[in-house]
Design a protein around this motif. Structure first.
Motif, short mmCIF file in Angstrom:
data_model
loop_
_atom_site.label_atom_id
_atom_site.label_comp_id
_atom_site.label_asym_id
_atom_site.label_seq_id
_atom_site.Cartn_x
_atom_site.Cartn_y
_atom_site.Cartn_z
N MET A 1 15.44 -15.94 6.92
CA MET A 1 15.33 -14.52 6.55
C MET A 1 16.56 -13.74 7.03
N GLU A 2 16.95 -12.79 6.24
CA GLU A 2 18.13 -11.98 6.58
C GLU A 2 17.84 -11.10 7.80
N GLY A 7 21.64 -7.03 6.85
CA GLY A 7 21.25 -6.01 5.87
C GLY A 7 22.13 -4.77 5.98
N VAL A 8 22.35 -4.32 7.22
CA VAL A 8 23.18 -3.12 7.44
C VAL A 8 24.58 -3.34 6.87
N LEU A 9 25.14 -4.51 7.14
CA LEU A 9 26.51 -4.80 6.69
C LEU A 9 26.61 -4.80 5.16
N LYS A 10 25.50 -5.12 4.52
CA LYS A 10 25.50 -5.07 3.06
C LYS A 10 25.16 -3.68 2.53
N GLY A 11 24.88 -2.75 3.46
CA GLY A 11 24.56 -1.39 3.05
C GLY A 11 23.10 -1.22 2.64
N GLU A 33 20.85 -6.61 17.41
CA GLU A 33 21.46 -6.24 16.13
C GLU A 33 22.74 -5.44 16.37
N LEU A 34 22.71 -4.52 17.34
CA LEU A 34 23.90 -3.71 17.64
C LEU A 34 25.06 -4.60 18.09
N LYS A 35 24.73 -5.64 18.87
CA LYS A 35 25.77 -6.59 19.33
C LYS A 35 26.48 -7.20 18.15
N LYS A 36 25.69 -7.57 17.15
CA LYS A 36 26.28 -8.25 15.99
C LYS A 36 27.07 -7.27 15.11
N LEU A 37 26.74 -5.99 15.22
CA LEU A 37 27.42 -5.01 14.36
C LEU A 37 28.75 -4.52 14.94
N TYR A 38 28.89 -4.60 16.27
CA TYR A 38 30.00 -3.89 16.92
C TYR A 38 31.38 -4.27 16.40
N SER A 39 31.55 -5.56 16.09
CA SER A 39 32.89 -5.99 15.64
C SER A 39 33.23 -5.43 14.26
N ASN A 40 32.25 -4.87 13.58
CA ASN A 40 32.50 -4.28 12.26
C ASN A 40 32.69 -2.77 12.33
N THR A 41 32.83 -2.24 13.54
CA THR A 41 32.97 -0.79 13.68
C THR A 41 34.42 -0.41 14.01
N VAL A 131 25.85 2.14 13.91
CA VAL A 131 25.19 1.57 12.73
C VAL A 131 25.85 2.06 11.44
N MET A 132 26.08 3.37 11.37
CA MET A 132 26.65 3.93 10.13
C MET A 132 28.10 3.47 9.93
N ASP A 133 28.83 3.33 11.02
CA ASP A 133 30.21 2.83 10.98
C ASP A 133 30.20 1.40 10.44
N ALA A 134 29.32 0.56 10.99
CA ALA A 134 29.23 -0.84 10.53
C ALA A 134 28.79 -0.92 9.07
N MET A 135 27.97 0.04 8.68
CA MET A 135 27.49 0.09 7.30
C MET A 135 28.64 0.36 6.33
N GLY A 136 29.76 0.84 6.89
CA GLY A 136 30.96 1.06 6.08
C GLY A 136 31.16 2.49 5.62
N LYS A 137 30.46 3.43 6.27
CA LYS A 137 30.63 4.82 5.86
C LYS A 137 32.04 5.30 6.22
#
Ligand SMILES: Nc1nc2c(ncn2[C@@H]2O[C@H](COP(=O)(O)OP(=O)(O)OP(=O)(O)O)[C@@H](O)[C@H]2O)c(=O)[nH]1
Ligand SMILES: [Mg+2]
Length: 322
Positions: A1-2, A7-11, A33-41, A131-137
């Motif tokens: 399961m995703e 999911g956040v990274l895909k928007g 989840e935040l740990k996994k997102l940080y490198s995308n911010t 979260v919003m930064d990682a989402m690509g906003k």
């Protein structure tokens, strides 16, 4: 399961909403989840909009979002709402005022109540920004009402601080007292359609001139004053231009990136302080001296201030002598 972060990274809106709920609830699952997102911010331009209650912040953001969308930017909005019946702010209210964008998948709006945060509103807001930064906003706008502490805190949470004022009624004097004026990168005088702006404009100009001539003034940015009528969508193009100019300056002098370094440092400290406070209290409560002093306090033999002092002094002595 995703996972939620995938999911956040895909928007994906549902994953994002769920992760934000975990963050609000201080649910431990948020951290993984935040740990996994940080490198995308580290890419979004974070804009703070503050000002007295009712000055038109939400209406202004609504119109600004429209402007940014027309140039293809994706947007996140975090509205920190006073949730007080006296100020007229409410979660529903902000949704209503920003509803022009409710059907737009490239605009994500999140309302947060101001009250009831154990670790402070800035921690939750900072995590929402991640979260919003990682989402690509491309742009993230944070709205806070200039009451209490939040208006000073907002400066550290964003790249660009916009202070929204309304002319008349000695507004400027009130605002100086509240400390909002010192933090502005851009001044907005809103409701220019119904209230004369001249007096406030000249007050702000004087204030800006005073700041510029002060010895410690090192910045190459002079805060502009933008006149707007947010409900008539007037003055918004000019405001959007000033925002972009400010971003370009920050990028050129390295402050844009420094913001993210400071944010990382603050996020680190916040997490450590949170954990240590809990841990230390628990350890202290196990100490015999603590128990004795607590019982003195409960029996009205002592006051809480002296007890706190005694506990801290003893605890520090214990730490330094061992
Ligand atoms: N005449 C006029 N009214 C405005 C303007 N901008 C906002 N308003 C009105 O002012 C009221 C408050 O606007 P909001 O956008 O909710 O103000 P806010 O600063 O977000 O308010 P809080 O979040 O409660 O602090 C609303 O009734 C708006 O319609 C403007 O430029 N001109
Ligand atoms: Mg509002």
């Amino acid at each position: 399961m995703e996972s939620l972060s995938e999911g956040v990274l895909k928007g994906d809106i549902r994953s994002t909403a769920k992760l934000m709920r975990y963050i609000e609830d201080e649910d431990i699952r948020a951290m993984g989840e935040l740990k996994k997102l940080y490198s995308n911010t580290g890419k979004s331009h974070i804009i703070g909009v503050t000002g007295l209650p009712g000055s038109g912040k939400s209406s202004l953001i609504n119109t600004l979002v429209e402007n940014f969308r027309s140039s293809g930017k994706t947007i996140g909005v975090i509205a920190v709402d006073p949730s007080s019946p006296f100020t007229g702010g409410s979660i529903l209210g902000d949704r209503v005022r920003m509803q022009d964008h409710s059907g737009d998948k490239d605009v994500f709006i999140k309302s947060l109540p101001t009250k009831g945060w154990r670790g402070g509103i800035s921690k939750v807001t900072s995590r929402m920004i991640t979260v919003m930064d990682a989402m690509g906003k491309d742009i993230i706008i944070v709205e806070t009402a200039g009451v209490g502490q939040t208006e000073v805190e907002i400066k550290n949470l964003v790249h660009t601080t916009i202070v929204v004022l309304v002319g008349g009624l000695g507004d400027s004097i009130q605002s100086i007292k509240a400390g909002i004026l010192e933090i502005a990168d851009i001044y907005v005088i809103n409701k220019a359609d119904i209230i004369n702006t001249e007096e406030l404009e000249s007050d702000i100009e004087n204030l800006i001139n005073m700041t510029i001539t002060a010895d410690n003034y090192e910045s190459s940015w002079t805060p502009p004053i933008c006149l707007t009528e947010s409900i008539n969508k007037k003055g918004i193009d000019n405001l959007a231009e000033e925002i972009l100019k400010h971003k370009n300056l920050l990028t050129a002098n390295g402050s844009f990136e420094d913001y993210f370094k400071n944010k990382s440092n603050n996020d680190l400290k916040e997490m450590i302080i949170d954990y240590l406070t809990g841990l230390l209290l628990k350890k202290l409560e196990d100490e015999d001296l603590y128990k004795k002093l607590l019982s003195d306090l409960m029996n009205n033999k002592k006051d809480p201030y002296s007890v706190a002092e005694e506990i801290l002094t003893n605890f520090l002595n214990y730490r330094t002598s061992s």
